[in-house]
Scaffold this motif. Sequence first.
Motif, PDB file in Angstrom:
ATOM      1  N   ALA A 134      -3.096  -7.110  -1.934  1.00 11.86           N
ATOM      2  CA  ALA A 134      -1.662  -7.301  -1.675  1.00 11.86           C
ATOM      3  C   ALA A 134      -1.019  -6.058  -1.073  1.00 11.86           C
ATOM      4  N   SER A 135      -1.358  -4.917  -1.644  1.00  7.09           N
ATOM      5  CA  SER A 135      -0.749  -3.673  -1.171  1.00  7.09           C
ATOM      6  C   SER A 135      -1.134  -3.416   0.295  1.00  7.09           C
ATOM      7  N   ARG A 136      -2.392  -3.663   0.615  1.00  5.90           N
ATOM      8  CA  ARG A 136      -2.877  -3.423   1.978  1.00  5.90           C
ATOM      9  C   ARG A 136      -2.158  -4.331   2.980  1.00  5.90           C
ATOM     10  N   LEU A 137      -1.995  -5.600   2.601  1.00 11.19           N
ATOM     11  CA  LEU A 137      -1.337  -6.549   3.508  1.00 11.19           C
ATOM     12  C   LEU A 137       0.145  -6.191   3.694  1.00 11.19           C
ATOM     13  N   ILE A 138       0.816  -5.865   2.606  1.00 11.19           N
ATOM     14  CA  ILE A 138       2.242  -5.499   2.692  1.00 11.19           C
ATOM     15  C   ILE A 138       2.413  -4.259   3.575  1.00 11.19           C
ATOM     16  N   LYS A 139       1.592  -3.249   3.329  1.00 12.03           N
ATOM     17  CA  LYS A 139       1.714  -1.999   4.105  1.00 12.03           C
ATOM     18  C   LYS A 139       1.410  -2.237   5.577  1.00 12.03           C
ATOM     19  N   HIS A 140       0.426  -3.095   5.842  1.00 17.99           N
ATOM     20  CA  HIS A 140       0.059  -3.395   7.227  1.00 17.99           C
ATOM     21  C   HIS A 140       1.220  -4.084   7.953  1.00 17.99           C
ATOM     22  N   LEU A 141       1.790  -5.096   7.317  1.00 21.01           N
ATOM     23  CA  LEU A 141       2.885  -5.834   7.959  1.00 21.01           C
ATOM     24  C   LEU A 141       4.103  -4.938   8.151  1.00 21.01           C
ATOM     25  N   HIS A 142       4.384  -4.112   7.148  1.00 19.70           N
ATOM     26  CA  HIS A 142       5.523  -3.207   7.252  1.00 19.70           C
ATOM     27  C   HIS A 142       5.300  -2.218   8.393  1.00 19.70           C
ATOM     28  N   ALA A 143       4.104  -1.666   8.464  1.00 23.15           N
ATOM     29  CA  ALA A 143       3.803  -0.663   9.499  1.00 23.15           C
ATOM     30  C   ALA A 143       3.857  -1.267  10.898  1.00 23.15           C
ATOM     31  N   THR A 144       3.536  -2.553  11.017  1.00 20.53           N
ATOM     32  CA  THR A 144       3.540  -3.172  12.346  1.00 20.53           C
ATOM     33  C   THR A 144       4.895  -3.831  12.662  1.00 20.53           C
ATOM     34  N   PHE A 185       7.490  -2.525  -3.491  1.00 24.00           N
ATOM     35  CA  PHE A 185       8.556  -3.514  -3.321  1.00 24.00           C
ATOM     36  C   PHE A 185       9.692  -2.980  -2.442  1.00 24.00           C
ATOM     37  N   SER A 186       9.782  -1.652  -2.298  1.00 23.23           N
ATOM     38  CA  SER A 186      10.833  -1.089  -1.438  1.00 23.23           C
ATOM     39  C   SER A 186      10.536  -1.368   0.041  1.00 23.23           C
ATOM     40  N   LEU A 187       9.322  -1.812   0.347  1.00 22.70           N
ATOM     41  CA  LEU A 187       8.977  -2.139   1.740  1.00 22.70           C
ATOM     42  C   LEU A 187       9.519  -3.516   2.142  1.00 22.70           C
ATOM     43  N   MET A 188       9.996  -4.267   1.160  1.00 24.61           N
ATOM     44  CA  MET A 188      10.537  -5.606   1.445  1.00 24.61           C
ATOM     45  C   MET A 188      11.942  -5.480   2.026  1.00 24.61           C
ATOM     46  N   HIS A 189      12.241  -6.291   3.035  1.00 31.12           N
ATOM     47  CA  HIS A 189      13.595  -6.271   3.603  1.00 31.12           C
ATOM     48  C   HIS A 189      14.613  -6.731   2.557  1.00 31.12           C
ATOM     49  N   HIS A 190      14.255  -7.748   1.779  1.00 29.76           N
ATOM     50  CA  HIS A 190      15.112  -8.205   0.691  1.00 29.76           C
ATOM     51  C   HIS A 190      14.276  -8.986  -0.317  1.00 29.76           C
ATOM     52  N   ILE A 191      14.879  -9.245  -1.467  1.00 27.30           N
ATOM     53  CA  ILE A 191      14.180  -9.967  -2.539  1.00 27.30           C
ATOM     54  C   ILE A 191      15.124 -11.040  -3.074  1.00 27.30           C
ATOM     55  N   VAL A 192      14.660 -12.280  -3.107  1.00 29.04           N
ATOM     56  CA  VAL A 192      15.487 -13.366  -3.655  1.00 29.04           C
ATOM     57  C   VAL A 192      14.877 -13.792  -4.996  1.00 29.04           C
ATOM     58  N   LEU A 239      -6.655 -18.247   2.965  1.00 27.19           N
ATOM     59  CA  LEU A 239      -7.345 -17.027   3.316  1.00 27.19           C
ATOM     60  C   LEU A 239      -8.082 -16.554   2.080  1.00 27.19           C
ATOM     61  N   ARG A 240      -9.244 -16.051   2.271  1.00 29.63           N
ATOM     62  CA  ARG A 240     -10.020 -15.526   1.147  1.00 29.63           C
ATOM     63  C   ARG A 240      -9.622 -14.066   0.924  1.00 29.63           C
ATOM     64  N   PRO A 241      -9.735 -13.573  -0.322  1.00 31.92           N
ATOM     65  CA  PRO A 241      -9.444 -12.156  -0.543  1.00 31.92           C
ATOM     66  C   PRO A 241     -10.313 -11.304   0.379  1.00 31.92           C
ATOM     67  N   GLY A 242      -9.738 -10.274   0.935  1.00 36.08           N
ATOM     68  CA  GLY A 242     -10.497  -9.399   1.826  1.00 36.08           C
ATOM     69  C   GLY A 242     -10.395  -9.814   3.274  1.00 36.08           C
ATOM     70  N   CYS A 243      -9.821 -10.975   3.543  1.00 41.72           N
ATOM     71  CA  CYS A 243      -9.651 -11.448   4.909  1.00 41.72           C
ATOM     72  C   CYS A 243      -8.746 -10.482   5.665  1.00 41.72           C
ATOM     73  N   HIS A 244      -9.132 -10.116   6.865  1.00 44.73           N
ATOM     74  CA  HIS A 244      -8.380  -9.112   7.607  1.00 44.73           C
ATOM     75  C   HIS A 244      -7.360  -9.763   8.531  1.00 44.73           C
ATOM     76  N   ILE A 245      -6.111  -9.372   8.385  1.00 44.76           N
ATOM     77  CA  ILE A 245      -5.067  -9.917   9.248  1.00 44.76           C
ATOM     78  C   ILE A 245      -4.615  -8.816  10.192  1.00 44.76           C
ATOM     79  N   GLU A 246      -4.915  -8.950  11.460  1.00 45.96           N
ATOM     80  CA  GLU A 246      -4.584  -7.900  12.424  1.00 45.96           C
ATOM     81  C   GLU A 246      -3.099  -7.852  12.713  1.00 45.96           C
ATOM     82  N   GLY A 247      -2.512  -8.994  12.906  1.00 46.55           N
ATOM     83  CA  GLY A 247      -1.082  -9.064  13.195  1.00 46.55           C
ATOM     84  C   GLY A 247      -0.664 -10.475  12.881  1.00 46.55           C
ATOM     85  N   ILE A 248       0.592 -10.690  12.580  1.00 42.14           N
ATOM     86  CA  ILE A 248       0.990 -12.047  12.245  1.00 42.14           C
ATOM     87  C   ILE A 248       1.487 -12.723  13.511  1.00 42.14           C
ATOM     88  N   ALA A 249       0.638 -13.491  14.103  1.00 45.71           N
ATOM     89  CA  ALA A 249       1.033 -14.306  15.244  1.00 45.71           C
ATOM     90  C   ALA A 249       0.280 -15.615  15.134  1.00 45.71           C
TER      91      ALA A 249
END
Length: 233
Positions: A97-107, A133-140, A216-226
Amino acid sequence: MATVKPSITHVIFDMDGLLIDTEKFYTEVQEKILARYNKTFDWSLKAKMMGMKAIEAARVFVEETGISDSLSAEGFLVEREEMLRAMFPTCEVMPGASRLIKHLHATGVPICVATGSHRRHFELKTQRHGELFSLMHHIVLGDDPEVKQGKPSPDVFLAAAKRFEGGPVDPSKILVFEDAPSGVQAAKNAGMSVVMVPDPRLESANILKPYVALRLRPGCHIEGIAFPNHEDG
Ligand SMILES: O=P(O)(O)OC[C@H](O)CO
Ligand SMILES: [Mg+2]
């Protein structure tokens, strides 16, 4: 002629059982309470409760187990609360989870959280994970005034779509990550695409068929969300 479907531009994360490992605490406590009534807590009941607001899940629990004459939904919540309060602050982030969040935030992909958890539980669960959680734009949260009904109602996801910069974002451009059947259904009801990351025990109980949209299986690599939008299936 083939229809061109919009690409995903925004991502919404569920929280419990998806970003943080808190579902196991609910399971443990509910097993303990049911044992007092000589009953066992199984994954088909778990599947119905997870993702819901606390009081909605409590009603399902006492009614489905047939203990509502002895324990009210409100009484169940009071009893559950004492144990959960001590457990939540110890929770860990789910693998990947941390890796995916950081990746999306960085991109630069806008990300947020839409959870059934209310404010008090959210604070307990995230007290050791503030940075992530501070990397989230908002939390509902589940007790947000705009969230009239919990998942599978689309309320929490529609509120989340509104609060992105320049919102409301078109639901067909949003990808949701969810672990709960009710959450997957809520995202679909909101017109969004969903990746389900189910607990393997849900899978083996064979109760996922109607819900799985794309996995997606754990460990699946997501390069960019498109991701292209997709049909149910
Ligand atoms: O899975 P979430 O984040 O919507 O949370 C829902 C409840 O608090 C737990 O099932
Ligand atoms: Mg969840």
